[in-house]
Design a protein around this motif. Structure first.
Motif, short mmCIF file in Angstrom:
data_model
loop_
_atom_site.label_atom_id
_atom_site.label_comp_id
_atom_site.label_asym_id
_atom_site.label_seq_id
_atom_site.Cartn_x
_atom_site.Cartn_y
_atom_site.Cartn_z
N ASP A 29 0.84 -1.06 0.16
CA ASP A 29 0.11 0.22 0.10
C ASP A 29 0.77 1.16 -0.08
O ASP A 29 0.23 2.75 0.89
CB ASP A 29 -0.99 -0.29 1.66
N GLU A 30 2.15 1.07 -0.99
CA GLU A 30 3.32 2.38 -0.22
C GLU A 30 2.53 2.97 -1.95
O GLU A 30 2.69 2.42 -3.15
CB GLU A 30 4.44 1.81 -0.26
N GLU A 31 2.91 4.52 -2.11
CA GLU A 31 3.05 5.23 -3.34
C GLU A 31 4.61 5.04 -4.21
O GLU A 31 5.04 4.63 -3.67
CB GLU A 31 2.94 6.84 -2.87
N PHE A 32 4.15 4.14 -5.48
CA PHE A 32 4.77 4.04 -6.54
C PHE A 32 5.91 4.77 -6.47
O PHE A 32 7.03 4.72 -6.49
CB PHE A 32 4.01 3.75 -7.98
N SER A 33 5.69 6.03 -6.41
CA SER A 33 6.75 7.44 -6.39
C SER A 33 7.48 6.90 -5.45
O SER A 33 9.08 7.39 -5.48
CB SER A 33 6.72 8.28 -6.60
N LYS A 34 7.28 6.15 -4.17
CA LYS A 34 8.46 5.73 -3.04
C LYS A 34 9.26 4.70 -2.84
O LYS A 34 9.31 4.61 -1.81
CB LYS A 34 7.42 6.91 -1.96
N LEU A 35 8.74 4.16 -3.79
CA LEU A 35 9.28 2.75 -3.99
C LEU A 35 10.83 2.20 -4.48
O LEU A 35 10.97 3.38 -5.40
CB LEU A 35 8.71 1.99 -4.75
N SER A 36 11.46 2.07 -3.76
CA SER A 36 12.51 1.60 -4.60
C SER A 36 12.91 1.28 -5.82
O SER A 36 11.77 0.57 -5.62
CB SER A 36 13.64 0.77 -3.78
N ASP A 37 13.97 0.66 -6.60
CA ASP A 37 13.87 0.51 -8.13
C ASP A 37 13.63 -1.31 -7.80
O ASP A 37 12.20 -1.49 -8.77
CB ASP A 37 15.11 0.89 -8.88
N GLY A 38 13.98 -1.96 -6.87
CA GLY A 38 13.98 -3.56 -6.86
C GLY A 38 11.84 -3.32 -6.53
O GLY A 38 11.67 -4.33 -7.56
N TYR A 39 11.72 -2.38 -5.67
CA TYR A 39 9.66 -2.77 -5.25
C TYR A 39 9.70 -2.11 -6.90
O TYR A 39 8.08 -2.76 -6.46
CB TYR A 39 9.57 -1.89 -4.22
N LYS A 40 9.19 -1.43 -7.34
CA LYS A 40 8.93 -1.01 -8.43
C LYS A 40 8.93 -1.71 -9.13
O LYS A 40 8.02 -2.27 -10.07
CB LYS A 40 9.52 0.57 -9.65
N ARG A 41 10.46 -2.80 -9.04
CA ARG A 41 10.17 -3.86 -10.72
C ARG A 41 9.11 -4.80 -10.43
O ARG A 41 8.31 -6.06 -10.90
CB ARG A 41 11.28 -4.65 -10.47
N ARG A 42 8.69 -5.03 -9.35
CA ARG A 42 8.24 -5.88 -8.17
C ARG A 42 6.68 -6.14 -8.55
O ARG A 42 5.46 -6.55 -8.43
CB ARG A 42 8.61 -6.48 -6.50
N TYR A 43 6.72 -4.66 -8.53
CA TYR A 43 5.24 -3.98 -8.72
C TYR A 43 4.47 -4.56 -9.54
O TYR A 43 3.50 -4.96 -9.95
CB TYR A 43 5.46 -2.11 -7.88
N VAL A 44 5.83 -3.93 -10.88
CA VAL A 44 4.88 -4.62 -12.30
C VAL A 44 4.56 -5.94 -12.13
O VAL A 44 3.64 -6.26 -12.98
CB VAL A 44 5.75 -3.89 -13.29
#
Length: 181
Positions: A29-44
């Motif tokens: 439930d964290e904003e995408f813009s606040k995620l680390s690069d690794g978690y942005k990859r996980r998000y996608v």
């Protein structure tokens, strides 16, 4: 947030919410813009796999992932998948067949056993083989700064590594350092 994205997807088709919850953990439930690069990859990857696709095409799905992320992604990638990847050590655990591409012109099937052959990997310019230790002479201090209450020093001839899991703050520290240097 990943949670908001999943809720939007649910309006149009079935979604397995457990996949993104597992991949995102406390960052679900964290904003995408606040995620680390690794978690942005996980998000996608989480949003794609939550739809339970019968097959999937993935381009370097393990890029920017820590070991935990790699293990989770590897455990949930559907069996009918085509993956483009160069992280041999991590991917060879889940694949069944391999095609080797050379110079964007030649493509041929190779045996999976080749992914465990260090001389083959080295000759083909692929990751997965061990590198010899390189000794270097350490010189004078060239960087000495404080970031997030930590003192970071770099000396001539040394490579300093910021090591940590996805979301631990490595990229944040590098961004702060970039503003100080």
């Amino acid at each position: 947030t990943c949670k908001e994205e999943i809720n939007l997807m649910k309006r149009f088709h079935f979604v397995n919410e457990e996949i993104p919850k597992r991949l995102m953990g406390k960052y679900y439930d964290e904003e995408f813009s606040k995620l680390s690069d690794g978690y942005k990859r996980r998000y996608v990857i989480a949003c794609i796999l939550a739809s339970n696709p019968s097959y999937i095409l993935l381009d370097e799905p393990l890029a920017n992932l820590d070991e935990e992320g790699i293990n989770i992604v590897n455990s949930i990638i559907p069996k009918s998948s085509l993956i483009a990847e160069h992280r041999i050590e991590e991917i060879r655990k889940i694949i069944d067949r391999v095609y080797l591409i050379k110079n964007n012109q030649e493509i041929r099937e190779i045996g999976k056993d080749k992914l465990f052959d260090e001389s083959f990997l080295k000759n083909e310019g692929l990751r997965g083989f061990r590198l010899p230790k390189i000794e270097s002479k350490i010189g004078n201090e060239i960087l000495n700064v404080e970031v997030n209450n930590f003192k970071i020093k770099v000396r001539e001839g040394e490579v300093l590594c910021l090591l940590g899991k996805n979301g631990s703050g490595k990229t944040t520290i590098l961004k702060k350092l970039a503003k100080k240097v």
